[in-house]
Design a protein around this motif. Structure first.
Motif, mmCIF file in Angstrom:
data_model
loop_
_atom_site.group_PDB
_atom_site.id
_atom_site.type_symbol
_atom_site.label_atom_id
_atom_site.label_comp_id
_atom_site.label_asym_id
_atom_site.label_seq_id
_atom_site.Cartn_x
_atom_site.Cartn_y
_atom_site.Cartn_z
ATOM 1 N N SER A 2 0.848 -1.178 0.000
ATOM 2 C CA SER A 2 0.000 0.000 0.000
ATOM 3 C C SER A 2 0.888 1.234 0.000
ATOM 4 N N LEU A 3 0.302 2.309 -0.420
ATOM 5 C CA LEU A 3 1.031 3.562 -0.549
ATOM 6 C C LEU A 3 0.474 4.548 0.466
ATOM 7 N N VAL A 5 -0.734 7.960 2.174
ATOM 8 C CA VAL A 5 -1.431 9.076 1.534
ATOM 9 C C VAL A 5 -0.452 10.176 1.124
ATOM 10 N N ASP A 7 2.697 9.895 0.235
ATOM 11 C CA ASP A 7 3.403 9.462 -0.975
ATOM 12 C C ASP A 7 2.479 9.505 -2.182
ATOM 13 N N LEU A 8 1.243 9.085 -1.993
ATOM 14 C CA LEU A 8 0.284 9.095 -3.097
ATOM 15 C C LEU A 8 0.067 10.515 -3.604
ATOM 16 N N CYS A 9 -0.118 11.453 -2.687
ATOM 17 C CA CYS A 9 -0.304 12.860 -3.084
ATOM 18 C C CYS A 9 0.935 13.394 -3.790
ATOM 19 N N VAL A 12 1.028 11.958 -7.320
ATOM 20 C CA VAL A 12 0.033 12.587 -8.189
ATOM 21 C C VAL A 12 0.519 13.979 -8.604
ATOM 22 N N ALA A 78 8.535 5.683 -0.998
ATOM 23 C CA ALA A 78 7.521 4.960 -1.777
ATOM 24 C C ALA A 78 8.121 3.700 -2.384
ATOM 25 N N ALA A 83 5.327 3.211 -7.553
ATOM 26 C CA ALA A 83 5.541 4.613 -7.909
ATOM 27 C C ALA A 83 5.720 4.817 -9.408
ATOM 28 N N LEU A 86 2.460 4.161 -11.523
ATOM 29 C CA LEU A 86 1.467 5.179 -11.164
ATOM 30 C C LEU A 86 1.822 6.519 -11.788
#
Length: 111
Positions: A2-3, A5, A7-9, A12, A78, A83, A86
């Motif tokens: 899982s990533l 939040v 790292d996800l932001c 993106v 990440a 990464a 994505l």
């Protein structure tokens, strides 16, 4: 896998910086083909001067490079296997959306 939040932001944002700047880089480089010199080293220097002195190219280029720095920093925490796909897939989406917004012909549609 899982990533987080954060790292996800970050990824993106990196994808946006990479993808949204691509159409602007293409627009900023318009006219580069008209730069002509007789020697190849002078051609290279003339093209570099054209790009560096063109704010329509420099601003998106610097934003794109900020995305690269952000990607590098985010990779410290990440997972690489999440990464990279994505960022690349979202960058493509942002490129298509931005290009369409700017009126570029992205192809794929029947005429």
């Amino acid at each position: 896998m899982s990533l987080p939040v954060r790292d996800l932001c970050s990824l993106v944002l990196v994808s946006f910086l990479w993808g949204a700047t691509n159409p602007f880089l293409r627009k900023g480089a318009e006219g580069l083909e008209r730069v002509k010199e007789e020697r190849s080293i002078r051609q290279l220097l003339s093209e570099a001067r054209f790009l560096i002195s063109n704010w329509r190219y420099v601003v998106p280029f610097l934003m794109n490079q900020c995305g690269s720095v952000g990607f590098y920093l985010t990779l410290a925490s990440a997972e690489l296997s999440l990464a990279v796909p994505l960022c690349n897939s979202l960058a493509l989406v942002f490129t298509v959306v931005t290009g369409t917004f700017l009126g570029e012909d992205i192809g794929g549609r029947g005429k």
